[in-house]
Structure formats: C-alpha cells, structure tokens
Design a protein around this motif. Structure first.
Motif, PDB file in Angstrom:
ATOM      1  N   LEU A 134      -7.584  -0.003 -13.795  1.00  0.00           N
ATOM      2  CA  LEU A 134      -7.786   0.812 -12.598  1.00  0.00           C
ATOM      3  C   LEU A 134      -9.213   1.373 -12.544  1.00  0.00           C
ATOM      4  O   LEU A 134      -9.857   1.366 -11.491  1.00  0.00           O
ATOM      5  CB  LEU A 134      -6.779   1.962 -12.578  1.00  0.00           C
ATOM      6  CG  LEU A 134      -5.332   1.597 -12.239  1.00  0.00           C
ATOM      7  CD1 LEU A 134      -4.432   2.804 -12.400  1.00  0.00           C
ATOM      8  CD2 LEU A 134      -5.227   1.034 -10.824  1.00  0.00           C
ATOM      9  N   ALA A 135      -9.707   1.855 -13.694  1.00  0.00           N
ATOM     10  CA  ALA A 135     -11.062   2.400 -13.729  1.00  0.00           C
ATOM     11  C   ALA A 135     -12.096   1.328 -13.429  1.00  0.00           C
ATOM     12  O   ALA A 135     -13.148   1.612 -12.832  1.00  0.00           O
ATOM     13  CB  ALA A 135     -11.332   3.030 -15.093  1.00  0.00           C
ATOM     14  N   GLY A 143     -17.113   4.099 -10.275  1.00  0.00           N
ATOM     15  CA  GLY A 143     -18.307   3.297 -10.512  1.00  0.00           C
ATOM     16  C   GLY A 143     -18.004   1.926 -11.060  1.00  0.00           C
ATOM     17  O   GLY A 143     -18.928   1.127 -11.265  1.00  0.00           O
ATOM     18  N   GLY A 144     -16.723   1.648 -11.304  1.00  0.00           N
ATOM     19  CA  GLY A 144     -16.323   0.328 -11.778  1.00  0.00           C
ATOM     20  C   GLY A 144     -16.967  -0.036 -13.101  1.00  0.00           C
ATOM     21  O   GLY A 144     -17.181   0.813 -13.976  1.00  0.00           O
ATOM     22  N   SER A 145     -17.277  -1.299 -13.239  1.00  0.00           N
ATOM     23  CA  SER A 145     -17.892  -1.778 -14.482  1.00  0.00           C
ATOM     24  C   SER A 145     -19.325  -1.282 -14.642  1.00  0.00           C
ATOM     25  O   SER A 145     -19.893  -1.364 -15.735  1.00  0.00           O
ATOM     26  CB  SER A 145     -17.878  -3.309 -14.515  1.00  0.00           C
ATOM     27  OG  SER A 145     -18.560  -3.837 -13.388  1.00  0.00           O
ATOM     28  N   GLN A 146     -19.922  -0.766 -13.541  1.00  0.00           N
ATOM     29  CA  GLN A 146     -21.282  -0.216 -13.623  1.00  0.00           C
ATOM     30  C   GLN A 146     -21.297   1.144 -14.306  1.00  0.00           C
ATOM     31  O   GLN A 146     -22.324   1.575 -14.818  1.00  0.00           O
ATOM     32  CB  GLN A 146     -21.880  -0.095 -12.216  1.00  0.00           C
ATOM     33  CG  GLN A 146     -21.978  -1.406 -11.469  1.00  0.00           C
ATOM     34  CD  GLN A 146     -22.848  -2.423 -12.178  1.00  0.00           C
ATOM     35  OE1 GLN A 146     -23.916  -2.081 -12.681  1.00  0.00           O
ATOM     36  NE2 GLN A 146     -22.386  -3.667 -12.229  1.00  0.00           N
ATOM     37  N   GLY A 147     -20.170   1.807 -14.312  1.00  0.00           N
ATOM     38  CA  GLY A 147     -20.067   3.064 -15.031  1.00  0.00           C
ATOM     39  C   GLY A 147     -20.395   4.288 -14.208  1.00  0.00           C
ATOM     40  O   GLY A 147     -20.756   4.204 -13.028  1.00  0.00           O
ATOM     41  N   GLN A 241     -14.578   0.176 -20.483  1.00  0.00           N
ATOM     42  CA  GLN A 241     -14.375  -0.395 -21.811  1.00  0.00           C
ATOM     43  C   GLN A 241     -14.944   0.479 -22.916  1.00  0.00           C
ATOM     44  O   GLN A 241     -14.620   0.289 -24.094  1.00  0.00           O
ATOM     45  CB  GLN A 241     -15.012  -1.798 -21.895  1.00  0.00           C
ATOM     46  CG  GLN A 241     -14.306  -2.871 -21.101  1.00  0.00           C
ATOM     47  CD  GLN A 241     -14.555  -2.749 -19.605  1.00  0.00           C
ATOM     48  OE1 GLN A 241     -15.504  -2.095 -19.168  1.00  0.00           O
ATOM     49  NE2 GLN A 241     -13.698  -3.372 -18.812  1.00  0.00           N
ATOM     50  N   PHE A 242     -15.781   1.422 -22.554  1.00  0.00           N
ATOM     51  CA  PHE A 242     -16.420   2.281 -23.544  1.00  0.00           C
ATOM     52  C   PHE A 242     -15.614   3.546 -23.796  1.00  0.00           C
ATOM     53  O   PHE A 242     -15.412   3.954 -24.944  1.00  0.00           O
ATOM     54  CB  PHE A 242     -17.833   2.634 -23.076  1.00  0.00           C
ATOM     55  CG  PHE A 242     -18.564   3.602 -23.963  1.00  0.00           C
ATOM     56  CD1 PHE A 242     -19.023   3.213 -25.201  1.00  0.00           C
ATOM     57  CD2 PHE A 242     -18.791   4.896 -23.539  1.00  0.00           C
ATOM     58  CE1 PHE A 242     -19.697   4.103 -26.018  1.00  0.00           C
ATOM     59  CE2 PHE A 242     -19.467   5.798 -24.352  1.00  0.00           C
ATOM     60  CZ  PHE A 242     -19.923   5.400 -25.585  1.00  0.00           C
TER      61      PHE A 242
END
Length: 347
Positions: A134-135, A143-147, A241-242
């Motif tokens: 979901l994140a 911010g999706g995968s861009q964070g 993922q972090f």
C-alpha cells in the motif's frame, strides 16, 4: 539479609548504567559513537515494546515493522503538510504517530488474534507486506517508491546533530521499560501471563483474554509507532522497503529471545548485545549482506546453549548454585540421632 544485599547491588548497577547512558552525550563522543547509541536505544525500545505482546502473551508477531512504518509516515506527512519547521517541532508530532499506530493495531488485532501459534505469525507477516505494498502504490500520499522526505535541521551543528535524537530515543526506551514494568506488576499483567501459560484455562477462570490481548497489541504497536516517528526524522528520508523492513521485525524478536523472553531486562540485554554487533559487522563487511549470515549464526549458537535466553538461564544456574551451596552445610546430627532411634525402636 542476602536478598536485601542482592537487591541493593542490583539497584546500584542499574543506577550506574542509567547515569552512564544519560551522561554519554555530555562526554562529547564522536558522531559515530552517538549514532551507535541512537540505534541501540532505538532497538532497546523496539524489543521492549515487542515483548509486551510477544513475551507476556506468547503471541509471536513478525509484522511489528509495519507499525514502525505507520509511525514514520504519519509523523513525516504531518510535518510536511502542516509546515512544522525543522528542529524540535517534529518531536512534538511523535505521540500522534504512536496513537495512530495503536489505533490501526485494533482492527488488525481483531482479525489476527482469532488465530493462534503459526497462524497468528502468518497473519502478522501478511499485514506487514500488505502495508508495504500500500505504501508503495499510494504514491500521492506516501510518495510511493520515491519515498517521503523530512526537513533537515540545518541550525544544528554536526557535533550536536545526534544529541536530540539520542535523548528522544532514550525517552522512548525508558517509557517502554516503565510501561513494561507497570504491566508486569498489575492485574492486567498477571492476566497476560496467565493466558500465555494456558489460554483456555485463563478463559475458564474468567479472564477476558480477548480484550487483554487486544490491549497488549495496541500498547506494543503504539510504542513502536512513536519510535518509528523519531527514526524517520533521524534518517530524514523513508521509503516502503526501508522503513517497513522484515529484518527490523525479526531483529526485535531475536533480541528478546536472546536476552530472555517475557522478562523486563532480557530485551534490553539482547539489544545491547546484538545491535552494536550488527552495526559493526555491517561496517566491516560492507554493502554485501553477508553479515546477516554471521548474525543468524551467533543467534543459533546462543539458542543451542541458552534456549530460554541469557537472563533466565543465568538466573536458573545461579539459583541452582545457591541451592547446592545451601545443602552443602554440616549435617544435622540431632536429626540423624532421632532417625537412628526411630529405626532401632521399630520392630
């Protein structure tokens, strides 16, 4: 007298350790030492918070990294959209991250706590990965995968930068320990330990096991969420993922089981041993995650020789030594004479 003496020694050691931890930044160590202190205190708090659920109830959750992510994203989004300036302001938003993490834990607990043992573990892992997906996909919010980025307190000098985060993590770790201690000495804590030993029997005795488990799950999640908020602000940039990392959740569990599951000091000892070792191994091995293999090997060795954890195993051996020493005194001659007289009088 011996019990009182042991208690005074224990209190003196705890006071000395607390003073050393509290005064460490005043000694002006290198930024690397303070960085190590921040992450070690972070895992002291995480392991203690996890122990409230996993140690006191016996329900092993491997998805607590999801609550860490909730806290980090909530604090980051509030700081970003409310225009909270960098500095001490974002620390005031941290309790909000904890409250929302605890609130999100209630519906999750309502579903997950209907299962037991391995099924509960699988449900918590599934929750964590669903939250990670979901994140990643809700890019307009997270911010999706861009964070998601936090503001950087540029007014803090490099030598001072780690100090506020150190004391923030210390406050959260201390709060987790205090809450854990209060729970252990309350009727609520006795109920948690009773359902851990035998949930069906506890239910038959009239303990409301469902609300007890849900409350423990929410308290644990709330503490983890607050730590996640400080963690996100410290690293200044988070992505799914972090901050929702399965290794973080596994590390909490390993630290608790290493030190002693269900004890107050076990999670602290496990974090103090494993987190500095993990950081040092990661530094010397480099980016290749071979340090995880050695990390797991160390844990397996400890489990083989101290299966209940360090604190309970050492305590059992010490009590056994004291009992053996107590039986090693001179024989009671009066009892021996009475036994001989009774034997001689018997037909």
């Amino acid at each position: 007298m011996r019990v009182w003496s042991d208690r005074r020694v224990r209190v003196a050691c705890l006071c000395a350790l607390g003073a050393a931890v509290l005064l460490l930044p005043l000694a002006q160590p290198s930024p690397a030492v303070l960085n190590l202190g921040v992450f070690t205190l972070m895992y002291v708090g995480l392991a203690t918070a996890w122990n409230i659920m996993g140690g006191y109830t016996g329900y092993v959750s491997l998805g607590h990294a999801g609550f860490l992510g909730i806290g980090a994203y909530v604090v980051g989004l509030v700081v970003q959209h409310a225009g909270v300036p960098a500095g001490y302001g974002p620390f005031l938003v941290v309790p909000l991250g904890g409250m929302l993490a605890a609130a999100s834990a209630i519906p999750i607990a309502w579903v997950a706590l209907r299962t037991r043992a391995a099924s509960f573990v699988i449900v918590t892992i599934a929750f964590m990965f669903i939250l990670q997906i979901l994140a990643t996909n809700l890019g307009g919010v997270t911010g999706g995968s861009q964070g998601l980025s936090y503001p950087t307190p540029a007014q803090w000098s490099p030598g001072f930068f780690d100090v506020p985060y150190y004391y923030a993590m210390l406050a959260l770790a201390g709060s987790a320990l205090l809450i854990s201690w209060l729970i252990l000495r309350s009727r609520f804590g006795l109920g948690l330990l009773a359902l851990r030993d035998d949930e069906d029997r506890a239910l038959a005795l009239g303990i409301a096991t469902g609300p007890y488990k849900m409350a423990a799950f929410a308290i644990s999640a709330g503490l983890v969420g607050m730590i996640g908020g400080v963690y996100g602000y410290y690293v200044t940039y988070v992505y799914p993922q972090f901050v929702i990392d399965p290794l973080v959740g596994i590390s909490m569990v390993l630290m608790v089981y290493l030190g002693g599951v269900g004890t107050l000091s076990g999670p602290v000892l496990g974090a103090l041993l494993l987190e500095p070792a993990q950081l040092e191994l990661a530094y010397y091995v480099g980016q290749v995650q071979l340090y995880l293999v050695l990390y797991a090997a160390i844990f397996l060795v400890i489990i083989l020789f101290l299966p209940r954890g360090i604190i309970p195993s050492i305590s059992d051996r010490f009590e056994g030594w004291r009992a053996t020493r107590g039986r090693g005194g001179p024989p009671n001659t009066t009892v021996g004479q009475e036994e001989q007289a009774a034997t001689a009088a018997s037909p």
